[in-house]
Motif scaffolding. Sequence first.
Motif, mmCIF file in Angstrom:
data_model
loop_
_atom_site.group_PDB
_atom_site.id
_atom_site.type_symbol
_atom_site.label_atom_id
_atom_site.label_comp_id
_atom_site.label_asym_id
_atom_site.label_seq_id
_atom_site.Cartn_x
_atom_site.Cartn_y
_atom_site.Cartn_z
ATOM 1 N N ARG A 273 11.019 -0.563 19.660
ATOM 2 C CA ARG A 273 10.360 -0.447 20.955
ATOM 3 C C ARG A 273 10.287 -1.832 21.569
ATOM 4 N NH1 ARG A 273 7.501 3.035 23.881
ATOM 5 N NH2 ARG A 273 7.602 4.601 22.238
ATOM 6 N N LEU A 274 10.875 -1.983 22.758
ATOM 7 C CA LEU A 274 10.815 -3.265 23.461
ATOM 8 C C LEU A 274 9.576 -3.274 24.339
ATOM 9 C CD1 LEU A 274 14.591 -3.528 24.444
ATOM 10 C CD2 LEU A 274 13.423 -4.601 22.497
ATOM 11 N N THR A 275 8.818 -4.361 24.261
ATOM 12 C CA THR A 275 7.559 -4.397 24.981
ATOM 13 C C THR A 275 7.274 -5.832 25.408
ATOM 14 O OG1 THR A 275 5.228 -3.786 24.828
ATOM 15 C CG2 THR A 275 6.249 -4.500 22.772
ATOM 16 N N GLY A 276 6.044 -6.074 25.836
ATOM 17 C CA GLY A 276 5.690 -7.425 26.261
ATOM 18 C C GLY A 276 4.170 -7.574 26.302
ATOM 19 N N ILE B 104 0.695 -10.275 22.234
ATOM 20 C CA ILE B 104 1.230 -9.740 20.970
ATOM 21 C C ILE B 104 2.417 -8.836 21.279
ATOM 22 C CG2 ILE B 104 0.797 -8.224 18.982
ATOM 23 C CD1 ILE B 104 -2.165 -9.022 19.146
ATOM 24 N N GLY B 105 2.193 -7.907 22.194
ATOM 25 C CA GLY B 105 3.192 -6.866 22.488
ATOM 26 C C GLY B 105 2.636 -5.532 22.076
ATOM 27 N N HIS C 143 0.838 -1.212 0.000
ATOM 28 C CA HIS C 143 0.000 0.000 0.000
ATOM 29 C C HIS C 143 0.868 1.257 0.000
ATOM 30 C CE1 HIS C 143 -3.251 -2.804 0.810
ATOM 31 N NE2 HIS C 143 -2.480 -3.300 1.755
ATOM 32 N N GLY C 144 2.161 1.062 -0.185
ATOM 33 C CA GLY C 144 3.081 2.197 -0.312
ATOM 34 C C GLY C 144 3.560 2.760 1.012
ATOM 35 N N ARG C 145 3.245 2.075 2.122
ATOM 36 C CA ARG C 145 3.683 2.594 3.427
ATOM 37 C C ARG C 145 5.096 2.103 3.732
ATOM 38 N NH1 ARG C 145 -1.690 0.417 6.391
ATOM 39 N NH2 ARG C 145 -0.827 -1.412 5.341
ATOM 40 N N VAL C 146 5.933 3.024 4.180
ATOM 41 C CA VAL C 146 7.298 2.654 4.568
ATOM 42 C C VAL C 146 7.255 2.195 6.030
ATOM 43 C CG1 VAL C 146 9.667 3.485 4.885
ATOM 44 C CG2 VAL C 146 8.302 4.277 2.935
ATOM 45 N N ILE C 147 7.823 1.037 6.280
ATOM 46 C CA ILE C 147 7.786 0.460 7.637
ATOM 47 C C ILE C 147 9.147 0.706 8.283
ATOM 48 C CG2 ILE C 147 7.389 -1.654 8.966
ATOM 49 C CD1 ILE C 147 4.962 -0.559 7.223
ATOM 50 N N HIS C 148 9.152 1.553 9.327
ATOM 51 C CA HIS C 148 10.447 1.845 9.955
ATOM 52 C C HIS C 148 10.427 1.657 11.464
ATOM 53 C CE1 HIS C 148 8.691 5.735 10.945
ATOM 54 N NE2 HIS C 148 8.360 5.860 9.680
ATOM 55 N N ASP C 149 9.321 1.148 11.992
ATOM 56 C CA ASP C 149 9.128 1.071 13.435
ATOM 57 C C ASP C 149 8.857 -0.381 13.813
ATOM 58 O OD1 ASP C 149 8.100 1.266 15.983
ATOM 59 O OD2 ASP C 149 6.818 2.976 15.567
ATOM 60 N N LEU C 150 9.778 -0.994 14.574
ATOM 61 C CA LEU C 150 9.633 -2.402 14.962
ATOM 62 C C LEU C 150 9.345 -2.499 16.457
ATOM 63 C CD1 LEU C 150 9.995 -5.498 14.388
ATOM 64 C CD2 LEU C 150 12.433 -5.163 14.906
ATOM 65 N N ARG C 151 8.275 -3.194 16.806
ATOM 66 C CA ARG C 151 7.966 -3.443 18.234
ATOM 67 C C ARG C 151 8.268 -4.891 18.533
ATOM 68 N NH1 ARG C 151 3.371 0.847 19.711
ATOM 69 N NH2 ARG C 151 4.448 2.441 18.519
ATOM 70 N N VAL C 152 9.088 -5.100 19.535
ATOM 71 C CA VAL C 152 9.535 -6.462 19.839
ATOM 72 C C VAL C 152 9.086 -6.826 21.246
ATOM 73 C CG1 VAL C 152 11.506 -8.018 19.973
ATOM 74 C CG2 VAL C 152 11.584 -6.054 18.419
ATOM 75 N N SER C 153 8.284 -7.878 21.336
ATOM 76 C CA SER C 153 7.922 -8.392 22.655
ATOM 77 C C SER C 153 9.002 -9.366 23.081
ATOM 78 C CB SER C 153 6.563 -9.101 22.587
ATOM 79 O OG SER C 153 6.329 -9.771 23.815
ATOM 80 N N ILE C 154 9.555 -9.137 24.296
ATOM 81 C CA ILE C 154 10.646 -10.015 24.734
ATOM 82 C C ILE C 154 10.182 -10.982 25.840
ATOM 83 C CG2 ILE C 154 12.544 -8.557 23.944
ATOM 84 C CD1 ILE C 154 12.750 -7.409 26.771
ATOM 85 N N THR C 155 8.917 -10.909 26.160
ATOM 86 C CA THR C 155 8.276 -11.907 27.035
ATOM 87 C C THR C 155 6.779 -11.639 26.981
ATOM 88 O OG1 THR C 155 8.034 -12.779 29.281
ATOM 89 C CG2 THR C 155 8.482 -10.441 29.126
ATOM 90 N N ASP C 156 5.951 -12.650 27.139
ATOM 91 C CA ASP C 156 4.519 -12.339 27.290
ATOM 92 C C ASP C 156 4.075 -12.533 28.740
ATOM 93 O OD1 ASP C 156 4.412 -15.163 27.254
ATOM 94 O OD2 ASP C 156 2.490 -15.184 26.189
ATOM 95 N N ARG C 157 5.085 -12.682 29.642
ATOM 96 C CA ARG C 157 4.754 -12.682 31.079
ATOM 97 C C ARG C 157 4.476 -11.267 31.541
ATOM 98 N NH1 ARG C 157 9.634 -13.710 33.672
ATOM 99 N NH2 ARG C 157 10.709 -13.622 31.674
ATOM 100 N N CYS C 158 3.599 -11.106 32.491
ATOM 101 C CA CYS C 158 3.362 -9.777 33.065
ATOM 102 C C CYS C 158 3.122 -9.910 34.557
ATOM 103 C CB CYS C 158 2.179 -9.090 32.386
ATOM 104 S SG CYS C 158 2.082 -7.324 32.812
ATOM 105 N N ASN C 159 3.609 -8.923 35.332
ATOM 106 C CA ASN C 159 3.403 -8.943 36.782
ATOM 107 C C ASN C 159 2.112 -8.229 37.181
ATOM 108 O OD1 ASN C 159 4.697 -6.700 35.800
ATOM 109 N ND2 ASN C 159 6.253 -6.589 37.397
ATOM 110 N N TYR C 160 1.393 -7.660 36.192
ATOM 111 C CA TYR C 160 0.071 -7.087 36.461
ATOM 112 C C TYR C 160 -0.984 -7.923 35.753
ATOM 113 C CZ TYR C 160 1.981 -2.764 38.504
ATOM 114 O OH TYR C 160 2.611 -1.851 39.306
ATOM 115 N N LYS C 161 -2.198 -7.853 36.301
ATOM 116 C CA LYS C 161 -3.305 -8.567 35.662
ATOM 117 C C LYS C 161 -4.419 -7.564 35.401
ATOM 118 C CE LYS C 161 -3.337 -11.426 39.078
ATOM 119 N NZ LYS C 161 -3.004 -12.347 40.111
ATOM 120 N N CYS C 162 -4.115 -6.536 34.627
ATOM 121 C CA CYS C 162 -5.080 -5.454 34.424
ATOM 122 C C CYS C 162 -6.408 -6.046 33.940
ATOM 123 C CB CYS C 162 -4.528 -4.427 33.436
ATOM 124 S SG CYS C 162 -3.034 -3.648 34.092
#
Length: 345
Positions: A77-80, A343-344, A22-41
């Motif tokens: 961006r590192l996330t989880g 997902i992250g 669709h012509g969009r340039v992709i320059h932003d990568l989000r990486v989940s480095i665990t799907d564990r979480c210490n909160y249960k929102c």
Amino acid sequence: MATAPPLDSTTVASHPRLTDSHGRVIHDLRVSITDRCNYKCVYCRTGEHGAQYPELEIDDYLRLIRVFVGLGITKIRLTGGEPLLRRGLLDLVRELVRLRTVERELLELAVTTNGHLLEELAVPLKDAGINRVTVSMDAVDAPTFERITRVPGSFETVLRGIRAAREAGLTPLKINCVLLRGFNDGQIEGFAHFARRENVVVRFIEFMPLEEGRLWTPEIVVPLKEIVERISRALPLVELPARDSSETARRYGFADGVGEIGIIAPVSQAFCGACSRVRLTSDGKIRTCLFSQVEHDLYGRLRAGASDAELAAYIVHTIAGKEARHHIGEPGFLKPSRSMVHIGG
Ligand code: SAM
């Protein structure tokens, strides 16, 4: 598989930017480095289970990220899950700092966190080379906050984390708040004052159908327009210009010049046309959209012995098929196979 371009520095520099069909340039990568979480929102997790997917070795994330960067990614961006729980996080950041974009510039390195471990990790993260931290926070009063996270004492802990990050120079510090009608929308005005008092940029996010349970309805979403009107009644706002075309948040300053808020409105004012993002899950799958129905097993290829050039070719091919847009709220909308925490975000 498409023919792979060799990944030496000259051809990388001349490689066309990672672009979708669709012509969009992709320059932003989000990486989940665990799907564990210490909160249960409560709006995110059912509270019944924790991690669902495996984690990769830190070196494997690094190798995959390096291939993405060779294709034109400029921001990681590192996330989880909760990325601050991940052993090896600081080592990963120290290695990422050594990478250069195809233009030979430093990468932008950011972390999204619930802030629970930030008080002790703010300075180490800054020293390792993180540029920015975004802290998620869905209430500014302790009882509401703790009802959401289901962790006693969490409000004060996160507040200390936010202040430590600010003092460590991880600024401008952004605070993300997901709003759900009848649940925490009473916090809107309080957050406006919080942004000014704590010198942070509060960004309200419209709730998306990405939860483990089945909470989402169109009525539960608090739309951008309503947020702006409510804050403006107490504290007049002026819209600020976007800093770049792929910025997800609409920015508003307070009319007296003190403080800023943002609103991320993927539901009422979708920004898919300007999307520059791709995600890598904790188990090494590429997701081209939060709402993808399919995942692309990049790590599976690494494990099967693919070369960097073959991984690059697979990424190029996968990105070409990125979805045009999401279909939230439309008849026939299908929830993705994974919820946000897996997902992250
Ligand atoms: N644990 C980290 C944190 O709390 O920031 C990173 C992962 S968390 C899944 C990332 C962000 O996604 C958080 O700001 C969270 O509030 C947001 N989020 C979770 N479920 C969401 C939903 N259904 N719609 C919009 N945002 C959501």
